[in-house]
Design an enzyme around this catalytic site. Structure first.
Site, mmCIF file in Angstrom:
data_model
loop_
_atom_site.group_PDB
_atom_site.id
_atom_site.type_symbol
_atom_site.label_atom_id
_atom_site.label_comp_id
_atom_site.label_asym_id
_atom_site.label_seq_id
_atom_site.Cartn_x
_atom_site.Cartn_y
_atom_site.Cartn_z
ATOM 1 N N GLY A 46 0.846 -1.188 0.000
ATOM 2 C CA GLY A 46 0.000 0.000 0.000
ATOM 3 C C GLY A 46 0.877 1.233 0.000
ATOM 4 N N GLN A 51 2.819 9.944 1.669
ATOM 5 C CA GLN A 51 4.133 9.292 1.707
ATOM 6 C C GLN A 51 5.032 9.743 0.561
ATOM 7 O OE1 GLN A 51 2.338 5.147 2.326
ATOM 8 N NE2 GLN A 51 4.270 5.036 3.424
ATOM 9 N N CYS A 99 6.122 -0.384 7.385
ATOM 10 C CA CYS A 99 5.698 0.832 6.676
ATOM 11 C C CYS A 99 6.858 1.352 5.852
ATOM 12 C CB CYS A 99 5.268 1.888 7.689
ATOM 13 S SG CYS A 99 4.742 3.434 6.930
ATOM 14 N N LEU A 100 6.575 1.742 4.617
ATOM 15 C CA LEU A 100 7.623 2.284 3.742
ATOM 16 C C LEU A 100 8.144 3.619 4.265
ATOM 17 C CD1 LEU A 100 5.990 1.488 0.281
ATOM 18 C CD2 LEU A 100 7.770 0.188 1.467
ATOM 19 N N HIS A 141 -4.110 0.725 7.820
ATOM 20 C CA HIS A 141 -2.782 1.358 7.804
ATOM 21 C C HIS A 141 -2.750 2.543 6.829
ATOM 22 C CE1 HIS A 141 1.782 0.949 7.911
ATOM 23 N NE2 HIS A 141 1.586 1.752 6.884
ATOM 24 N N GLU A 142 -3.284 2.325 5.620
ATOM 25 C CA GLU A 142 -3.252 3.399 4.609
ATOM 26 C C GLU A 142 -4.197 4.533 4.994
ATOM 27 O OE1 GLU A 142 -0.836 3.352 2.645
ATOM 28 O OE2 GLU A 142 -0.333 1.289 3.142
ATOM 29 N N HIS A 145 -2.585 6.873 7.328
ATOM 30 C CA HIS A 145 -1.676 7.841 6.689
ATOM 31 C C HIS A 145 -2.415 9.126 6.304
ATOM 32 C CE1 HIS A 145 2.219 5.963 6.380
ATOM 33 N NE2 HIS A 145 1.737 4.859 5.851
HETATM 34 ZN ZN ZN Z 1 2.770 3.100 5.872
#
Ligand code: ZN
Length: 188
Positions: A46, A51, A99-100, A141-142, A145
Site C-alpha cells: 500500500g 508518503q 511501513c515504507l 494502515h493506509e 496515513h
Molecule cells: Zn505506511
C-alpha cells in the site's frame, strides 16, 4: 512515469491530516500512476499520497493472498468503518506490520479484523471495499496515513522507545528524510 521518493517518519506531510481531492485532473491521474509504480518498486502492499509528499486523500493498495488471488486498486477520499478491536496483546508472529515510511522494520500491532471502506476510484465511480484479515490491516494502515498517523505512533511504550532509538540512529525524525526505491540501499 518515475518512481517517487518516499518520505520517512519526521517529515511534516506524514504527521498532518491530508485534504480531500476536489476534482480528478490529469495531474491526479499522473500522481496515481507514479504511486502504483513507486509502491511496486518498493515493494509495498500500500502507498498513501502523503508518503510521496502530496497531502491529498488518496491511497493505492496491492496484495496477493496465499491462493494467488490478486487485489489491487486506488481509492480517493475514503471513509472507513471497522469492527471493534479484539482485546489483548498482538501476536508478534501473526500481527506484525511494516511501513515504507519507517523502512526495514516491523512491529506488532493489533488491528480490527474487518473493515468497510467507501470512496471513489480514478473515474469518480463510487467504490466499496469490504475485507477482512490482511486486507483489512492494509486499509486501516493506509487510511491512518491520510489522518497523519503512522503505525509506529500506535505501538506500545516499549516498541515506541525502540522506534525513537532507531530514528535517532538513522537520522530520521526530521523534515525532508526520504528514500527512493531502486536508488537508495536500505539497511534492513
Ligand atoms: Zn505506511
Amino acid at each position: 512515469m518515475p518512481v517517487l521518493p518516499i518520505r520517512i517518519m519526521g517529515d511534516p506531510v506524514l504527521h498532518s491530516p491530508a485534504s480531500p481531492v476536489e476534482s480528478i485532473t490529469d495531474e491526479i491521474r499522473a500522481l496515481v500512476a507514479d504511486m502504483f509504480e513507486t509502491m511496486d518498486a518498493a515493494p509495498g502492499v500500500g502507498l498513501a499520497a502523503p508518503q510521496v509528499g502530496v497531502p491529498l486523500r488518496i491511497f493505492t493498495y496491492a496484495y496477493e493472498d496465499d491462493e494467488g488471488h490478486p487485489w489491487r486498486g486506488v481509492i480517493l477520499n475514503p471513509e472507513l468503518w471497522m469492527r471493534p478491536l479484539e482485546p489483548g496483546a498482538p501476536d508478534p508472529d501473526e500481527e506484525s506490520e511494516g511501513c515504507l515510511s519507517f523502512p526495514g522494520e516491523r512491529f506488532p500491532l493489533r488491528r480490527s479484523d474487518a473493515v468497510r471502506v467507501t470512496g471513489v476510484d480514478l473515474d469518480g465511480t463510487p467504490v466499496t471495499l469490504e475485507v477482512d484479515g490482511w486486507r483489512a490491516r492494509i486499509l486501516q494502515h493506509e487510511f491512518d496515513h491520510l489522518e497523519g498517523v503512522l503505525y509506529v505512533d500506535r505501538l506500545d511504550d516499549g516498541d515506541g522507545k525502540t522506534v525513537q532509538k532507531i530514528a535517532r540512529k538513522r537520522g530520521w525524525g526530521r523534515p525532508g528524510a526520504a528514500w527512493t526505491p531502486g536508488v537508495d540501499e536500505l539497511e534492513a
